[in-house]
Design an enzyme around this catalytic site. Structure first.
Site, PDB file in Angstrom:
ATOM      1  N   ASP A  53      -4.406   0.288   2.512  1.00  0.00           N
ATOM      2  CA  ASP A  53      -4.187  -1.145   2.699  1.00  0.00           C
ATOM      3  C   ASP A  53      -3.543  -1.407   4.061  1.00  0.00           C
ATOM      4  O   ASP A  53      -3.935  -2.324   4.782  1.00  0.00           O
ATOM      5  CB  ASP A  53      -3.299  -1.680   1.578  1.00  0.00           C
ATOM      6  CG  ASP A  53      -2.940  -3.140   1.771  1.00  0.00           C
ATOM      7  OD1 ASP A  53      -3.824  -3.993   1.636  1.00  0.00           O
ATOM      8  OD2 ASP A  53      -1.756  -3.424   2.084  1.00  0.00           O
ATOM      9  N   GLU A 124     -10.097   1.274   0.231  1.00  0.00           N
ATOM     10  CA  GLU A 124      -8.793   1.428   0.879  1.00  0.00           C
ATOM     11  C   GLU A 124      -8.270   2.850   0.715  1.00  0.00           C
ATOM     12  O   GLU A 124      -7.697   3.429   1.649  1.00  0.00           O
ATOM     13  CB  GLU A 124      -7.794   0.432   0.295  1.00  0.00           C
ATOM     14  CG  GLU A 124      -8.055  -1.005   0.724  1.00  0.00           C
ATOM     15  CD  GLU A 124      -7.062  -1.985   0.131  1.00  0.00           C
ATOM     16  OE1 GLU A 124      -6.879  -3.068   0.721  1.00  0.00           O
ATOM     17  OE2 GLU A 124      -6.472  -1.677  -0.936  1.00  0.00           O
TER      18      GLU A 124
END
Length: 235
Positions: A53, A124
């Site tokens: 992220d 991610e």
């Protein structure tokens, strides 16, 4: 990585990403990035997702600053929010066929909203694994930059920066000092419309737009988009 079949799968994915120097990739991390918590509560992608992220947000920021050095700071935030959204990340993951490499229990829900979250989270995690393999962006930016650049250009070309709900909300607050409201229901006629949800956006007793989507959020965005172009842009 001792299982030949899994090793072949991971190598295939890396080739899809356009990576040549795959010896630099920690395949154990990559395998972990593709392991859902339903397979193991301990060894799964969650920590790598947390890292990824941060990675994708940093890459998006670097790409925007390097490509549009004169852009207003507000544009950076608006465009990056689209680039790092679950929808965008899921679409990128889907384009590389990442879903077929995920280890996940067959009992997991496969509705569209859950699928988008799964693909975004896994993507991610893959970025996190690639970053932690070298502790730099050398395994990420060569193939991810062109994708983000193309999508950034599309967002910048859109007067609402592709966030029609926010743009419509700003307009209604400015013009009427109130917020629009949304009515969402499940589509009862999937033979005619393949989207699962139908949304209407209202301002007091006036319907501004209608749209459909695979998720409630997507349907609301579609309704806001129609309202933005048929009402706001006509002012």
């Amino acid at each position: 990585m001792e299982e030949p079949r899994r090793l072949k799968q991971l190598t295939q994915l890396l080739h899809k990403l356009g990576l040549v120097e795959i010896t630099k990739v920690d395949l154990k991390l990559l395998d972990l990035a593709l392991t859902h918590p339903t397979i193991s509560q301990v060894s799964n992608y969650q920590q790598l997702e947390f890292m990824g992220d941060a990675v994708v947000r940093l890459v998006a920021a670097e790409v925007l600053l390097e490509t549009y050095p004169e852009a207003p700071v507000g544009d950076y935030g608006a465009v990056r929010s689209v680039l790092v959204s679950d929808q965008t990340l899921a679409e990128i993951a889907e384009s590389y066929g990442i879903e077929r490499y995920i280890l996940i229990a067959s009992s997991v829900s496969h509705n569209q909203g859950a699928r988008i979250s799964l693909l975004a989270d896994t993507f991610e995690a893959v970025l996190g694994a690639l970053y932690l393999s070298t502790y730099n962006m050398s395994l990420i930016r060569p193939w991810l930059d062109p994708i983000l650049l193309e999508r950034a250009a599309l967002v910048l070309a859109c007067p609402a920066r592709q966030n029609y709900k926010d743009a419509l909300q700003e307009w209604t607050q400015s013009e009427y000092k109130i917020l629009p409201s949304y009515k969402v229901q499940e589509n009862q006629d999937l033979t005619r419309h393949q989207e699962r949800f139908v949304a209407e956006v209202w301002l007091k007793d006036r319907q501004l737009g209608q749209g459909t989507g695979r998720t409630k959020k997507a349907a609301e965005q579609a309704a806001a988009k129609q309202a933005f172009f048929t009402v706001v842009m006509q002012q």
